[in-house]
Design a protein around this motif. Sequence first.
Motif, PDB file in Angstrom:
ATOM      1  N   SER A 176       0.738  -1.336   0.062  1.00  9.95           N
ATOM      2  CA  SER A 176      -0.118   0.059  -0.135  1.00  9.95           C
ATOM      3  C   SER A 176       0.889   1.305   0.092  1.00  9.95           C
ATOM      4  O   SER A 176       2.118   1.346   0.182  1.00  9.95           O
ATOM      5  CB  SER A 176      -0.963   0.045   1.299  1.00  9.95           C
ATOM      6  OG  SER A 176      -0.405  -0.100   2.357  1.00  9.95           O
ATOM      7  N   PRO A 208      -1.806   8.868  -6.973  1.00  9.02           N
ATOM      8  CA  PRO A 208      -2.475   7.399  -6.394  1.00  9.02           C
ATOM      9  C   PRO A 208      -2.903   6.558  -7.678  1.00  9.02           C
ATOM     10  O   PRO A 208      -2.959   5.419  -7.577  1.00  9.02           O
ATOM     11  CB  PRO A 208      -3.681   8.109  -5.853  1.00  9.02           C
ATOM     12  CG  PRO A 208      -2.793   9.452  -5.228  1.00  9.02           C
ATOM     13  CD  PRO A 208      -2.231   9.883  -6.270  1.00  9.02           C
ATOM     14  N   ILE A 219      -4.419   2.550  -1.343  1.00  9.88           N
ATOM     15  CA  ILE A 219      -4.085   3.656  -1.520  1.00  9.88           C
ATOM     16  C   ILE A 219      -4.431   4.281  -0.393  1.00  9.88           C
ATOM     17  O   ILE A 219      -5.882   4.337  -0.091  1.00  9.88           O
ATOM     18  CB  ILE A 219      -4.161   4.458  -2.756  1.00  9.88           C
ATOM     19  CG1 ILE A 219      -3.568   5.735  -2.783  1.00  9.88           C
ATOM     20  CG2 ILE A 219      -5.571   4.824  -3.138  1.00  9.88           C
ATOM     21  CD1 ILE A 219      -2.090   5.828  -2.865  1.00  9.88           C
TER      22      ILE A 219
END
Length: 369
Positions: A176, A208, A219
């Motif tokens: 992530s 992102p 994200i």
Amino acid sequence: MTTEAPPDWVQADPWLELAEHADDHDVDRALGQNHHTEDDFAALISPSASTRLEELALRAKSLTQQNFGNTISLFAPLYLSDYCSAGCIYCGFSSDLDKPRRRLDLAEARRELEAMKNKGFDEILLLTGDRTKFADADYLIEHTAQAAEVVSHVSVETFSMTTPEYESLAAAGCTSIALYQETYNPEVFKTTHRWGPKSNYNYRIEAPARALEAGIRSISLGVLLGLANPFSDALSTFRHARALQSRYWRSGIAISFPRIRPQLGGFSADTPVSDRQLAQIIFAFRICLPEASLTLSTREPAAYRDGLAGVGINKMSISSKTTVGGYAEPTDATGQFEISDERDIPTFCAALRERNLEPVFKSWDAVYR
């Protein structure tokens, strides 16, 4: 490719006007629905909703329990480097500050990671300043691969990267990315990010999407609350999250809520965000994005974090260091910002259990996803 103008969803002014004029009927509608629009989010951050925080809190708590149970996921940040090329006026790592700089080599980072693992952490957030020759993409990818050997879930919060760089980061074990726009207000963004790669508003706002396109699983979005109108920034964050959800529907979306804290440069918030305002924003996100992970860091005081644990918030950092390293050996270096909740792990976990919440260090999602 960077666009010439920000995406349409950046402009939150029409929805901010809706928030300013929302009444109890609009709030009732938003609270009574299972699927929420931008209008609903605007109603929940409106002045009308601010007088009904208890109702919002009850709804947020119910949704948090439905989606996350009575658990709080825990992680810790590890700063790999405080070298920085950016001129962000609110940051203790800004390149114009006269301070000693340091970066961890692989051996030093391994000691820090093992010390954190021994404390129980299985999710670690790696951080650096903006891109420099001392801490570039290759440096970060190398450290990510090492961290993935030690813990199950490696997150990264650092500079905006290219799609191929994010692909390499994902291949190294990063699951992530945390990438905060800081503020969606282009004018405020320009004045607070004076130079460096981070000052490119559009390139950062598109990062992102590049990360998710490259295979990063989730994200985390957010703004630095206090730089600009917090409700306008909250609306833009919500619209950004929805835009990403519609395109990358298999990916995870998380939201964090950092407020400006004291740091080396002495910057203070132009638009301070009160405890009630922050709580209202958190409740609105939980109600309108019920499955999103919502994080509150050690920037916030212990009592405030305790009050929001399980009431919207399902994830927290604990025992945090904002210096480079600091877990394997104590350091007197100046951090990126001041920590507010300084409780150790046993004390913090005991406070959660007193509220019938179970602290969770293991990131099962990262293992089985």
